[in-house]
Motif scaffolding. Structure first.
Motif, short mmCIF file in Angstrom:
data_model
loop_
_atom_site.label_atom_id
_atom_site.label_comp_id
_atom_site.label_asym_id
_atom_site.label_seq_id
_atom_site.Cartn_x
_atom_site.Cartn_y
_atom_site.Cartn_z
N ASP A 144 0.87 -1.16 0.00
CA ASP A 144 0.00 0.00 0.00
C ASP A 144 0.91 1.21 0.00
O ASP A 144 2.11 1.11 0.24
N ARG A 145 0.33 2.39 -0.27
CA ARG A 145 1.15 3.61 -0.21
C ARG A 145 1.66 3.82 1.22
O ARG A 145 0.90 3.72 2.19
N VAL A 146 2.93 4.14 1.33
CA VAL A 146 3.55 4.44 2.61
C VAL A 146 3.75 5.94 2.70
O VAL A 146 4.15 6.58 1.72
N TYR A 147 3.47 6.50 3.87
CA TYR A 147 3.53 7.94 4.05
C TYR A 147 4.58 8.34 5.09
O TYR A 147 4.93 7.57 5.98
N SER A 148 5.01 9.58 4.96
CA SER A 148 5.70 10.29 6.04
C SER A 148 4.86 11.52 6.36
O SER A 148 4.38 12.20 5.45
N ASP A 149 4.69 11.80 7.63
CA ASP A 149 3.97 13.00 8.06
C ASP A 149 5.01 14.09 8.30
O ASP A 149 5.84 13.97 9.21
N ALA A 150 4.96 15.15 7.52
CA ALA A 150 6.00 16.18 7.57
C ALA A 150 5.76 17.22 8.66
O ALA A 150 6.62 18.09 8.86
N GLN A 151 4.64 17.13 9.36
CA GLN A 151 4.41 18.08 10.46
C GLN A 151 3.33 17.56 11.39
O GLN A 151 2.14 17.57 11.05
N LEU A 152 3.73 17.13 12.58
CA LEU A 152 2.78 16.67 13.58
C LEU A 152 3.23 17.18 14.94
O LEU A 152 4.41 17.04 15.31
N HIS A 153 2.30 17.77 15.69
CA HIS A 153 2.61 18.31 17.02
C HIS A 153 2.22 17.28 18.08
O HIS A 153 1.06 16.85 18.13
N TYR A 154 3.19 16.94 18.92
CA TYR A 154 2.94 15.92 19.94
C TYR A 154 1.97 16.41 21.01
O TYR A 154 1.25 15.62 21.61
N VAL A 155 1.91 17.72 21.23
CA VAL A 155 1.01 18.29 22.24
C VAL A 155 0.10 19.33 21.59
O VAL A 155 0.36 19.80 20.48
N ASN A 156 -0.95 19.70 22.31
CA ASN A 156 -1.84 20.75 21.81
C ASN A 156 -1.49 22.08 22.48
O ASN A 156 -0.44 22.22 23.10
N PHE A 157 -2.40 23.04 22.36
CA PHE A 157 -2.09 24.39 22.85
C PHE A 157 -2.18 24.54 24.36
O PHE A 157 -1.88 25.60 24.89
N VAL A 158 -2.58 23.49 25.06
CA VAL A 158 -2.45 23.48 26.52
C VAL A 158 -1.46 22.39 26.94
O VAL A 158 -1.46 21.95 28.08
N GLN A 159 -0.62 21.98 25.99
CA GLN A 159 0.49 21.04 26.22
C GLN A 159 0.01 19.66 26.67
O GLN A 159 0.69 18.97 27.41
N GLU A 160 -1.18 19.27 26.22
CA GLU A 160 -1.69 17.93 26.50
C GLU A 160 -1.54 17.06 25.25
O GLU A 160 -1.46 17.56 24.13
N THR A 161 -1.54 15.74 25.45
CA THR A 161 -1.33 14.82 24.35
C THR A 161 -2.06 13.50 24.59
O THR A 161 -2.27 13.10 25.75
N ASP A 162 -2.42 12.83 23.50
CA ASP A 162 -2.94 11.47 23.60
C ASP A 162 -1.85 10.47 23.96
O ASP A 162 -2.16 9.35 24.40
#
Length: 333
Positions: A25-43
């Motif tokens: 299948d097509r393989v991707y690279s994500d060129a921009q992902l933020h580990y945290v949000n604007f209150v510095q929380e993350t999944d």
């Protein structure tokens, strides 16, 4: 903990040379992902890797967020987003430490899929470059780039305490010089205009930054577009021609095609735009896709796959570059 390189050199060369059609299948690279949000929380990392595997995303350029939203005493509830209320945001350098710790806790095979960028500095502070040097010294070999540097950014700029950040600020000129010396690409958010001005009033700030730093690799986030600009103007007039001219004049400039470029530029009512297809084919190594998600990863797979309608209009090798290898090629060994 020892930092493991992403791939041995021979495997990297094979990976970059293999078109996506050779994979299941097509393989991707994500060129921009933020580990945290604007209150510095993350999944968190477990959720991130589940989402990456679901979306067939092997590599991610991952970063924190250089600002945090203030929860003011008068607010009836904690904000979840920078536009949630009128409270300001402030620069938050701990975002880099949070990201580094999260990566270094992972097994080597997972570390190899994450390519962290340094984002936790004030782009108007003449000492900003010292924070980057500190991060490089604290975690040798970990960091693969700098950014996303937040300069002109609609309401986020208005809510950020202190001096207005701009792409050609003297503090950032020092950052770009260090980036060139360390062979670190820079992801730069610099809106092409404000949400109410149709002329590209901020374009010269970007041009000066890129032009005066020819040895620095710049990735222009969203090609200067934003959801707020589109809300007021629908689309930036002449963006295709502006990007075409910039690429012709600056061989150190690359374009991040994350979500605000997908619609209404790359796709027109769901169909690939012929002018943008031709532009990407003319500069096949200069474009990349990213999710630009902030701390929440449930939609990662669907966000990346939303580019397929455009990628399918490109030759296989060009599509593979945009989807996967162009971002990898910019990273330091």
């Amino acid at each position: 903990m020892t930092i493991t390189r992403r791939f041995p050199a021979t495997l990297l060369a094979l990976t970059l040379a293999t078109p996506w059609s050779a994979w299941a299948d097509r393989v991707y690279s994500d060129a921009q992902l933020h580990y945290v949000n604007f209150v510095q929380e993350t999944d968190g990392m477990d959720a991130l890797f589940r989402a990456m595997d679901e979306g067939n995303i092997h590599d991610v350029a991952i970063m924190g967020l250089g600002v945090a939203k203030k929860w003011e005493e008068s607010a009836p509830k904690a904000p979840r987003y920078y536009m949630g209320d009128e409270a300001p945001v402030y620069y938050y350098s701990a975002t880099d430490a949070l990201l580094a710790d999260a990566i270094l806790e992972r097994p080597a095979a997972q570390q190899a899929r994450l390519h962290p960028f340094i984002a936790g500095f004030n782009p108007t502070d003449m000492n900003a470059v010292n924070h980057i040097r500190l991060m490089l010294d604290m975690h040798p070999g970990l960091w693969k780039g700098i950014g996303e540097i937040l300069t002109r950014h609609d309401d986020l700029t208005a809510l950020t305490k202190g001096e207005t950040a701009r792409a050609n600020h003297p503090a950032l000129m020092k950052v770009y010089e260090l980036a060139a010396a360390e062979n670190l690409p820079v992801i730069l958010h610099s809106n092409i205009t404000s949400k109410r001005e149709r002329a590209p009033i901020y374009l010269e700030e970007l041009v000066e930054a890129v032009g005066k730093n020819p040895d620095t690799t710049f990735i222009w986030a969203h090609a200067g577009t934003s959801a707020e600009i589109h809300r007021y103007q629908e689309r930036v007039s002449g963006l295709h021609d502006i990007v075409s001219t910039l690429l012709a004049e600056h061989d150190n400039l690359y374009i991040d095609l994350s979500w605000t470029v997908l619609e209404p530029y790359l796709l027109d009512e769901g169909e690939p735009d012929e002018e943008w297809v031709a532009l990407v084919k003319a500069y096949p190594g200069r474009f990349m896709i990213g999710s630009d998600l902030v701390g929440r990863f449930d939609s990662l797979a669907s966000t990346i796959r939303s580019f397929d309608a455009f990628l399918n209009a490109l030759p296989e090798d060009v599509a593979d570059g945009v989807a996967r290898t162009n971002m990898l090629a910019l990273l330091p060994e």
